[in-house]
Design a protein around this motif. Sequence first.
Motif, PDB file in Angstrom:
ATOM      1  N   ASP A 120       0.819  -1.208   0.000  1.00 55.42           N
ATOM      2  CA  ASP A 120       0.000   0.000   0.000  1.00 55.42           C
ATOM      3  C   ASP A 120       0.858   1.267   0.000  1.00 55.42           C
ATOM      4  OD1 ASP A 120      -1.468   2.132   1.987  1.00 55.42           O
ATOM      5  OD2 ASP A 120      -2.893   1.077   0.683  1.00 55.42           O
ATOM      6  N   ASP A 121       0.400   2.295  -0.716  1.00 53.55           N
ATOM      7  CA  ASP A 121       1.117   3.574  -0.815  1.00 53.55           C
ATOM      8  C   ASP A 121       1.468   4.147   0.551  1.00 53.55           C
ATOM      9  OD1 ASP A 121       0.476   3.287  -3.444  1.00 53.55           O
ATOM     10  OD2 ASP A 121      -0.659   5.143  -3.616  1.00 53.55           O
ATOM     11  N   ARG A 122       0.500   4.122   1.452  1.00 51.18           N
ATOM     12  CA  ARG A 122       0.711   4.726   2.771  1.00 51.18           C
ATOM     13  C   ARG A 122       1.797   4.000   3.545  1.00 51.18           C
ATOM     14  NH1 ARG A 122      -5.337   4.332   4.481  1.00 51.18           N
ATOM     15  NH2 ARG A 122      -4.921   2.454   3.339  1.00 51.18           N
ATOM     16  N   VAL A 123       1.786   2.683   3.473  1.00 56.62           N
ATOM     17  CA  VAL A 123       2.793   1.900   4.181  1.00 56.62           C
ATOM     18  C   VAL A 123       4.165   2.132   3.553  1.00 56.62           C
ATOM     19  CG1 VAL A 123       3.521  -0.425   4.830  1.00 56.62           C
ATOM     20  CG2 VAL A 123       1.098   0.173   4.889  1.00 56.62           C
ATOM     21  N   LEU A 148       2.815  -0.093  12.719  1.00 51.02           N
ATOM     22  CA  LEU A 148       4.066  -0.841  12.818  1.00 51.02           C
ATOM     23  C   LEU A 148       3.908  -2.265  12.289  1.00 51.02           C
ATOM     24  CD1 LEU A 148       6.985  -0.763  13.716  1.00 51.02           C
ATOM     25  CD2 LEU A 148       6.250  -1.382  16.004  1.00 51.02           C
ATOM     26  N   GLU A 149       2.820  -2.925  12.636  1.00 51.71           N
ATOM     27  CA  GLU A 149       2.607  -4.297  12.163  1.00 51.71           C
ATOM     28  C   GLU A 149       2.503  -4.334  10.641  1.00 51.71           C
ATOM     29  OE1 GLU A 149      -0.508  -8.022  12.581  1.00 51.71           O
ATOM     30  OE2 GLU A 149      -0.657  -6.352  13.988  1.00 51.71           O
ATOM     31  N   GLY A 150       1.824  -3.349  10.057  1.00 52.05           N
ATOM     32  CA  GLY A 150       1.707  -3.283   8.603  1.00 52.05           C
ATOM     33  C   GLY A 150       3.048  -3.085   7.940  1.00 52.05           C
ATOM     34  N   ARG A 151       3.891  -2.237   8.543  1.00 50.59           N
ATOM     35  CA  ARG A 151       5.241  -2.018   8.006  1.00 50.59           C
ATOM     36  C   ARG A 151       6.050  -3.306   8.075  1.00 50.59           C
ATOM     37  NH1 ARG A 151       6.974   2.855  11.497  1.00 50.59           N
ATOM     38  NH2 ARG A 151       4.862   2.874  12.259  1.00 50.59           N
ATOM     39  N   HIS A 152       5.926  -4.015   9.189  1.00 48.97           N
ATOM     40  CA  HIS A 152       6.668  -5.273   9.370  1.00 48.97           C
ATOM     41  C   HIS A 152       6.256  -6.288   8.303  1.00 48.97           C
ATOM     42  CE1 HIS A 152       8.658  -8.605  11.357  1.00 48.97           C
ATOM     43  NE2 HIS A 152       7.530  -9.277  11.289  1.00 48.97           N
ATOM     44  N   LYS A 190       7.850  -9.078   2.998  1.00 51.54           N
ATOM     45  CA  LYS A 190       7.639  -9.457   1.587  1.00 51.54           C
ATOM     46  C   LYS A 190       8.866  -9.203   0.730  1.00 51.54           C
ATOM     47  CE  LYS A 190       2.670  -8.544   1.436  1.00 51.54           C
ATOM     48  NZ  LYS A 190       1.627  -7.773   0.765  1.00 51.54           N
ATOM     49  N   VAL A 191       9.714  -8.262   1.129  1.00 48.55           N
ATOM     50  CA  VAL A 191      10.875  -7.891   0.312  1.00 48.55           C
ATOM     51  C   VAL A 191      12.207  -8.174   1.008  1.00 48.55           C
ATOM     52  CG1 VAL A 191       9.544  -6.154  -0.937  1.00 48.55           C
ATOM     53  CG2 VAL A 191      10.873  -5.471   1.054  1.00 48.55           C
TER      54      VAL A 191
END
Length: 64
Positions: free
Chosen positions: A35-38, A52-56, A61-62
């Motif tokens: 997602d753009d925001r993340v 933070l969990e979304g960033r993690h 994934k990368v």
Amino acid sequence: MNKYLSNNHLKESPLHVAFSLRHYVENALLAAEVDDRVRADILGHKYNGGALEGRHLALEKVAL
């Protein structure tokens, strides 16, 4: 950052710098359809969002 990369032989070539790494991460996050925001939050851009969990999860994934 660039000095650390050079001193620890972590640069692919003398022309590679931390900015190159930033572009690699951004392209990898785009390819992983993060997602753009993340993505903005991970890269330090001004954009509210991406807990933070979304960033993690996005960085998993990368991961190299």
